[in-house]
Design a protein around this motif. Sequence first.
Motif, PDB file in Angstrom:
ATOM      1  N   GLY A 141     -20.860  24.666  -7.851  1.00 30.31           N
ATOM      2  CA  GLY A 141     -21.662  25.873  -7.934  1.00 30.31           C
ATOM      3  C   GLY A 141     -21.469  26.591  -9.256  1.00 30.31           C
ATOM      4  N   LEU A 142     -20.222  26.690  -9.730  1.00 35.79           N
ATOM      5  CA  LEU A 142     -19.962  27.309 -11.034  1.00 35.79           C
ATOM      6  C   LEU A 142     -20.628  26.519 -12.151  1.00 35.79           C
ATOM      7  CD1 LEU A 142     -16.183  28.240 -10.615  1.00 35.79           C
ATOM      8  CD2 LEU A 142     -18.120  29.819 -10.715  1.00 35.79           C
ATOM      9  N   ASN A 143     -20.647  25.216 -12.006  1.00 40.46           N
ATOM     10  CA  ASN A 143     -21.328  24.349 -12.974  1.00 40.46           C
ATOM     11  C   ASN A 143     -22.797  24.742 -13.095  1.00 40.46           C
ATOM     12  OD1 ASN A 143     -22.605  22.211 -14.326  1.00 40.46           O
ATOM     13  ND2 ASN A 143     -21.287  20.668 -13.413  1.00 40.46           N
ATOM     14  N   LEU A 144     -23.474  24.887 -11.964  1.00 42.62           N
ATOM     15  CA  LEU A 144     -24.895  25.228 -11.974  1.00 42.62           C
ATOM     16  C   LEU A 144     -25.130  26.665 -12.443  1.00 42.62           C
ATOM     17  CD1 LEU A 144     -26.049  23.511  -8.657  1.00 42.62           C
ATOM     18  CD2 LEU A 144     -26.384  22.709 -10.994  1.00 42.62           C
ATOM     19  N   VAL A 145     -24.186  27.563 -12.120  1.00 40.67           N
ATOM     20  CA  VAL A 145     -24.328  28.949 -12.576  1.00 40.67           C
ATOM     21  C   VAL A 145     -24.303  29.016 -14.099  1.00 40.67           C
ATOM     22  CG1 VAL A 145     -23.145  31.181 -12.691  1.00 40.67           C
ATOM     23  CG2 VAL A 145     -23.423  30.029 -10.492  1.00 40.67           C
TER      24      VAL A 145
ATOM     25  N   VAL B 144     -19.079  13.210 -21.656  1.00 42.41           N
ATOM     26  CA  VAL B 144     -19.809  14.095 -22.576  1.00 42.41           C
ATOM     27  C   VAL B 144     -19.890  13.452 -23.959  1.00 42.41           C
ATOM     28  CG1 VAL B 144     -19.701  16.302 -23.810  1.00 42.41           C
ATOM     29  CG2 VAL B 144     -19.300  16.219 -21.344  1.00 42.41           C
ATOM     30  N   ALA B 145     -18.767  12.885 -24.422  1.00 41.35           N
ATOM     31  CA  ALA B 145     -18.759  12.205 -25.712  1.00 41.35           C
ATOM     32  C   ALA B 145     -19.680  10.993 -25.700  1.00 41.35           C
ATOM     33  CB  ALA B 145     -17.339  11.790 -26.074  1.00 41.35           C
ATOM     34  N   ARG B 146     -19.731  10.320 -24.579  1.00 42.20           N
ATOM     35  CA  ARG B 146     -20.591   9.136 -24.448  1.00 42.20           C
ATOM     36  C   ARG B 146     -22.069   9.512 -24.498  1.00 42.20           C
ATOM     37  NH1 ARG B 146     -22.516   4.213 -25.094  1.00 42.20           N
ATOM     38  NH2 ARG B 146     -23.773   3.498 -23.347  1.00 42.20           N
ATOM     39  N   LEU B 147     -22.458  10.556 -23.774  1.00 40.30           N
ATOM     40  CA  LEU B 147     -23.866  10.942 -23.675  1.00 40.30           C
ATOM     41  C   LEU B 147     -24.323  11.797 -24.852  1.00 40.30           C
ATOM     42  CD1 LEU B 147     -23.977  11.898 -19.873  1.00 40.30           C
ATOM     43  CD2 LEU B 147     -24.721   9.745 -20.924  1.00 40.30           C
ATOM     44  N   GLY B 148     -23.381  12.469 -25.518  1.00 42.49           N
ATOM     45  CA  GLY B 148     -23.750  13.391 -26.576  1.00 42.49           C
ATOM     46  C   GLY B 148     -24.283  14.702 -26.046  1.00 42.49           C
ATOM     47  N   SER B 149     -24.096  14.930 -24.752  1.00 41.54           N
ATOM     48  CA  SER B 149     -24.539  16.176 -24.125  1.00 41.54           C
ATOM     49  C   SER B 149     -23.724  16.400 -22.864  1.00 41.54           C
ATOM     50  CB  SER B 149     -26.033  16.127 -23.784  1.00 41.54           C
ATOM     51  OG  SER B 149     -26.303  15.101 -22.842  1.00 41.54           O
ATOM     52  N   ALA B 150     -23.633  17.665 -22.448  1.00 40.74           N
ATOM     53  CA  ALA B 150     -22.920  18.010 -21.221  1.00 40.74           C
ATOM     54  C   ALA B 150     -23.936  18.128 -20.092  1.00 40.74           C
ATOM     55  CB  ALA B 150     -22.149  19.317 -21.401  1.00 40.74           C
ATOM     56  N   GLN B 151     -24.051  17.066 -19.308  1.00 38.36           N
ATOM     57  CA  GLN B 151     -25.015  17.025 -18.219  1.00 38.36           C
ATOM     58  C   GLN B 151     -24.412  17.656 -16.964  1.00 38.36           C
ATOM     59  OE1 GLN B 151     -28.081  15.837 -18.488  1.00 38.36           O
ATOM     60  NE2 GLN B 151     -28.016  14.729 -20.420  1.00 38.36           N
ATOM     61  N   PRO B 152     -25.150  18.523 -16.281  1.00 38.41           N
ATOM     62  CA  PRO B 152     -24.624  19.120 -15.035  1.00 38.41           C
ATOM     63  C   PRO B 152     -24.346  18.093 -13.944  1.00 38.41           C
ATOM     64  CG  PRO B 152     -26.529  20.344 -15.840  1.00 38.41           C
ATOM     65  CD  PRO B 152     -26.459  19.083 -16.651  1.00 38.41           C
ATOM     66  N   SER B 153     -24.954  16.918 -14.049  1.00 45.56           N
ATOM     67  CA  SER B 153     -24.804  15.896 -13.008  1.00 45.56           C
ATOM     68  C   SER B 153     -23.591  14.995 -13.212  1.00 45.56           C
ATOM     69  CB  SER B 153     -26.066  15.034 -12.943  1.00 45.56           C
ATOM     70  OG  SER B 153     -26.292  14.388 -14.189  1.00 45.56           O
ATOM     71  N   ILE B 154     -22.860  15.192 -14.308  1.00 52.52           N
ATOM     72  CA  ILE B 154     -21.675  14.360 -14.543  1.00 52.52           C
ATOM     73  C   ILE B 154     -20.700  14.527 -13.375  1.00 52.52           C
ATOM     74  CG2 ILE B 154     -19.603  14.104 -15.975  1.00 52.52           C
ATOM     75  CD1 ILE B 154     -21.281  14.788 -18.396  1.00 52.52           C
ATOM     76  N   GLY B 155     -20.228  13.422 -12.862  1.00 54.43           N
ATOM     77  CA  GLY B 155     -19.249  13.460 -11.783  1.00 54.43           C
ATOM     78  C   GLY B 155     -19.835  13.404 -10.386  1.00 54.43           C
ATOM     79  N   ASP B 156     -21.162  13.482 -10.272  1.00 54.33           N
ATOM     80  CA  ASP B 156     -21.773  13.475  -8.941  1.00 54.33           C
ATOM     81  C   ASP B 156     -21.475  12.187  -8.174  1.00 54.33           C
ATOM     82  OD1 ASP B 156     -22.750  15.958  -9.471  1.00 54.33           O
ATOM     83  OD2 ASP B 156     -24.851  15.366  -9.680  1.00 54.33           O
ATOM     84  N   SER B 157     -21.318  11.080  -8.894  1.00 54.20           N
ATOM     85  CA  SER B 157     -21.096   9.790  -8.234  1.00 54.20           C
ATOM     86  C   SER B 157     -19.619   9.414  -8.149  1.00 54.20           C
ATOM     87  CB  SER B 157     -21.859   8.684  -8.982  1.00 54.20           C
ATOM     88  OG  SER B 157     -21.404   8.581 -10.325  1.00 54.20           O
ATOM     89  N   TRP B 158     -18.739  10.329  -8.552  1.00 52.93           N
ATOM     90  CA  TRP B 158     -17.306  10.027  -8.561  1.00 52.93           C
ATOM     91  C   TRP B 158     -16.623  10.556  -7.309  1.00 52.93           C
ATOM     92  CZ3 TRP B 158     -16.330  12.165 -14.194  1.00 52.93           C
ATOM     93  CH2 TRP B 158     -16.984  11.340 -15.110  1.00 52.93           C
ATOM     94  N   VAL B 159     -17.178  10.297  -6.154  1.00 52.20           N
ATOM     95  CA  VAL B 159     -16.621  10.856  -4.922  1.00 52.20           C
ATOM     96  C   VAL B 159     -16.079   9.746  -4.021  1.00 52.20           C
ATOM     97  CG1 VAL B 159     -17.058  12.304  -2.911  1.00 52.20           C
ATOM     98  CG2 VAL B 159     -18.206  12.817  -5.070  1.00 52.20           C
ATOM     99  N   LEU B 160     -16.960   8.961  -3.422  1.00 57.12           N
ATOM    100  CA  LEU B 160     -16.523   7.959  -2.447  1.00 57.12           C
ATOM    101  C   LEU B 160     -16.067   6.660  -3.096  1.00 57.12           C
ATOM    102  CD1 LEU B 160     -19.207   8.395   0.368  1.00 57.12           C
ATOM    103  CD2 LEU B 160     -16.895   9.338   0.262  1.00 57.12           C
TER     104      LEU B 160
END
Length: 321
Positions: free
Chosen positions: A137-141, A233-249
């Motif tokens: 939530g803080l990420n999206l804020v 972030v270094a790989r993409l050259g941008s800070a995407q809000p979706s980074i980490g979404d798939s790092w759960v299960l």
Amino acid sequence: MIMLRRMMGFMVLNPLSGVIAVLAIIVLVASLLSPNFLTSYNMMIIARSLAFIGLITIAQSMLMILGELDLSLGAIGGFCGVIGGILMVQVGLPPWLAFALCLLIGALFGLVNGLLVTVLRLPSLVLTIGMAGVYGGLNLVLTRGVAITGIPSSIGFLGTGRWLGLPIPFWIMLVFLAIASFITLKTPFGRYMYAVGSNAPAARMLGIHVDRVRVGVFAFAGFLAALAGMLMVARLGSAQPSIGDSWVLGPIAAAVIGGVPTTGGIGTPLGAIFGAAIIGVIENIIVLFGISPYWQSMVSGAIVVLAISLDAISRRYFKRE
């Protein structure tokens, strides 16, 4: 049936041997079915993908040795990536200073998770689900769902560079795998981890500071999550809000496949990385053979269910024997 029981018993007693054998079989079959699988380009793709998910897997495996879980690691990685983008682009901090600060912030988030688990005596699974919502939530804020672009190129090589033909993130992951393996297998702190994961009350009676061990591992896990986020972030050259979404299960399934049960007390980060490699190769095969990407989510979920089910079955077999 007897053969299956013996194989299951072998994999329980020798989880690293079993997971290496499974990985070798999958690689062999894939290389026979597709001439493009063992190409240097495809191996580089697999190594780069493994680097990011591997850091989270190392963190999760250490927590699972304790008998804990942290489902907020992906959210921590994504949020630290966003903070890094803000510090570098909007605040104007030197990239390396911003990078270092984000690693410390990630460790702080992990520390907070550990303190909440130990002080409130709440199950880590439940608490970190809630904390994942807080960090996400803080990420999206902060971003309002928009990527932060203009990341300085001076740190870009950390995400896109190569050394000896392999991506820099992969080498970084190997360094922290070596550190995590040394901590768990060669230090008193590592022995305390296994003791806490096997029987926390007994460990406390032996004089081990159980809560300190837990908080320390949670903090290190947060550090690794932040590192994965900043490398992305270094790989993409941008800070995407979706980074980490798939790092759960995925990291949990990888750890279980690699011989780290959710009940704690046994396993190694190295085995967990081999488990992550199995999942990474399977996902690569899906793409390489032109299978619809819509199947990838289903396959990943099936791997999680299968891994946990086989772990439960094998542990029951082991206890019975």
